[in-house]
Design an enzyme around this catalytic site. Structure first.
Site, PDB file in Angstrom:
ATOM      1  N   PHE A 143       0.858  -1.187   0.000  1.00  0.00           N
ATOM      2  CA  PHE A 143       0.000   0.000   0.000  1.00  0.00           C
ATOM      3  C   PHE A 143       0.887   1.227   0.000  1.00  0.00           C
ATOM      4  CE2 PHE A 143      -2.165   3.641   1.696  1.00  0.00           C
ATOM      5  CZ  PHE A 143      -3.343   3.640   0.977  1.00  0.00           C
ATOM      6  N   ASP A 228       9.498   2.338   1.628  1.00  0.00           N
ATOM      7  CA  ASP A 228       8.375   3.223   1.918  1.00  0.00           C
ATOM      8  C   ASP A 228       8.174   3.230   3.431  1.00  0.00           C
ATOM      9  OD1 ASP A 228       6.079   4.660   2.134  1.00  0.00           O
ATOM     10  OD2 ASP A 228       4.919   3.480   0.686  1.00  0.00           O
ATOM     11  N   LYS A 257       3.160  11.113   6.820  1.00  0.00           N
ATOM     12  CA  LYS A 257       2.371  10.957   8.044  1.00  0.00           C
ATOM     13  C   LYS A 257       2.939  11.720   9.235  1.00  0.00           C
ATOM     14  CE  LYS A 257      -0.395   7.177   6.497  1.00  0.00           C
ATOM     15  NZ  LYS A 257      -0.110   6.020   5.664  1.00  0.00           N
TER      16      LYS A 257
HETATM   17  C1  LIG Z   1      -0.429   6.110   4.165  1.00  0.00           C
HETATM   18  C2  LIG Z   1       0.664   5.559   3.314  1.00  0.00           C
HETATM   19  C3  LIG Z   1       1.014   6.168   2.091  1.00  0.00           C
HETATM   20  C4  LIG Z   1       0.212   7.302   1.492  1.00  0.00           C
HETATM   21  O1  LIG Z   1       0.178   8.441   2.258  1.00  0.00           O
HETATM   22  P1  LIG Z   1      -0.943   9.562   1.962  1.00  0.00           P
HETATM   23  O2  LIG Z   1      -0.502  10.724   2.789  1.00  0.00           O
HETATM   24  O3  LIG Z   1      -2.250   8.975   2.410  1.00  0.00           O
HETATM   25  O4  LIG Z   1      -0.925   9.833   0.513  1.00  0.00           O
HETATM   26  C5  LIG Z   1       2.102   5.666   1.415  1.00  0.00           C
HETATM   27  N1  LIG Z   1       2.795   4.621   1.880  1.00  0.00           N
HETATM   28  C6  LIG Z   1       2.475   4.002   3.039  1.00  0.00           C
HETATM   29  C7  LIG Z   1       3.294   2.845   3.500  1.00  0.00           C
HETATM   30  C8  LIG Z   1       1.387   4.432   3.783  1.00  0.00           C
HETATM   31  O5  LIG Z   1       1.041   3.786   4.905  1.00  0.00           O
END
Ligand SMILES: *Cc1c(COP(=O)(O)O)cnc(C)c1O
Length: 411
Positions: A143, A228, A257
């Protein structure tokens, strides 16, 4: 001046909003530290932290001060000009992560898009992959956000359904399978892009040594390892970065985040010199990326994380949380997974759905969110105390006891 009575708010949301979420039936009006309050003044323990965006707790006074002071001075200037805030923020990002350069964006998805663009251009300009042939390997269950390119490499049917056609150039491998990764690498592979722990997939922790082995493979085949860390980064798993659990330094990382201190969206792609060097003026950008307000809050958040040793705290608190969860020994809990304060509790669907458990937790004064039908996510702000974690586990214990015995066991 129109004034909306709070109790009408969810009905208005339902009537005028797109139905792309199914929130729990609670209307929040205030947050402070690890607590949230609803319209009736009921207090809840936040065990979700807005998917890790609120790692420092709600409205942390130091971060609110950084935000308000900067807002009164200079909030948005665009990258057409220098500001006195951006440089110090980028320096801190690089110093803390051990990487060379950072490119600021706003949302996590934008940081991921930036990483994809960097990896492809690095592939063409540095590695010598023929134009248009670059391949990026991604694990199943990933994700990384909701843009069309990103959902295009998701393996989740619902995230993709109806949104194609999608960008080519992504190759899937099973998560945690190092042999599959080795087989998938070709001369056109530019990057392996993965979460060190898969968050949205249900807090999936890969086998010990996976990241280290991936690092070796990527180095050997001249492939970028890009982690990520939007959800797992900044102390969440008990290390500054989750990849540090295996002593791995990626060639690039995405952060988001928590980087916004729970106050605004701030993200970044942080990478090695030769990766970031592919960007030249005009290649890539964002109106809001790296704005002084975001930079001031981001810097304050990083300083707070370091000074309060929140990653170390998350490591200890997470051990305690998992120990207490293991000790529940309730048949409805089939697995407890995670690292630090990123924990997933797998619920046997024969007892209840994870959403039902979250509904009952809500009535017990604990807010959390299900992921993938069977997993209850427990990811409180890193400033949570041991006693507050105990409160959450006690509430979960009451909820588990309240669940009806499944008929197949009653027989
Ligand atoms: C939440 C998330 C994203 C996307 O972040 P947004 O600010 O919602 O676009 C990307 N990678 C990971 C692992 C995430 O948990």
């Amino acid at each position: 001046m129109s004034q909306t009575t709070p109790s009408r708010a969810p009905a208005l949301e339902d009537r005028y909003g797109a139905h792309n979420y199914a929130p729990l039936p609670v209307v929040l009006t205030r947050g402070e530290g690890v607590h949230l309050w609803d319209e009736q003044g009921r207090r809840y323990l936040d065990m979700m932290s807005a998917y890790s965006a609120v790692s420092f707790g709600h409205s942390h006074p130091e971060l609110v001060a950084a935000l308000t002071q900067q807002a009164q001075r200079l909030a948005i200037a665009s990258r057409a000009f220098h500001t006195d805030r951006l440089g110090p923020f980028l320096e801190k990002l690089c110093r803390m992560t051990g990487l060379d350069r950072a490119l600021p964006m706003n949302t996590g998805a934008e940081a991921v898009e930036t990483a994809i663009k960097a990896a492809r251009k690095w592939g063409y300009k540095v590695k010598g992959v023929p134009e248009g042939q670059a391949q990026i390997i991604v694990p199943a269950g990933n994700f990384a956000g909701r843009t069309t390119t990103i959902v295009g490499f998701s393996s989740e049917a619902q995230y993709r359904d109806g949104f194609g056609p999608f960008a080519p150039g992504f190759v899937h491998v099973p998560y945690g399978d190092i042999a599959a990764l080795e087989r998938a690498i070709t001369p056109d592979t530019v990057a392996f892009f993965l979460e060190p722990i898969q968050g949205e997939a249900g807090i999936v922790v890969p086998p010990e040594g996976y990241l280290r082995a991936a690092r070796e493979l990527c180095t050997r085949h001249h492939v970028l390892l890009i982690c990520d860390e939007v959800q797992t980064g900044l102390g969440r798993t008990g290390r500054l970065l989750a990849c540090q659990h295996e002593g791995v330094t990626p060639d690039g990382i995405t952060l988001g985040k928590a980087l916004g201190g729970g106050l605004l969206p701030v993200s970044a792609f942080v990478a090695r010199e030769d990766v970031m060097a592919v960007f030249t003026p005009g290649d890539h950008g964002s109106t809001f990326g790296g704005n002084p307000l975001a930079a001031a809050v981001g810097l304050a958040a990083l300083e707070l994380l370091e000074r309060e040793r929140l990653a170390e705290g998350a490591d200890e608190l997470g051990r305690h949380l998992r120990q207490r969860l293991f000790a529940l020994k309730h048949p409805a809990v089939t697995e407890v997974r995670g690292k630090g304060l990123l924990v997933g509790v797998e619920i046997d669907p024969g007892f209840a759905s994870a959403r039902e458990v979250c509904m009952r937790l809500m009535h017990e004064g604990v807010l959390s969110k299900d992921t993938h039908d069977t997993v209850v996510r427990l990811a409180p702000p890193l400033v949570v105390t041991r006693a507050q974690l105990d409160e959450a586990v006690d509430a979960l214990q009451r909820v588990l006891r309240s669940l009806e015995q499944p008929s197949r066991l009653a027989a």
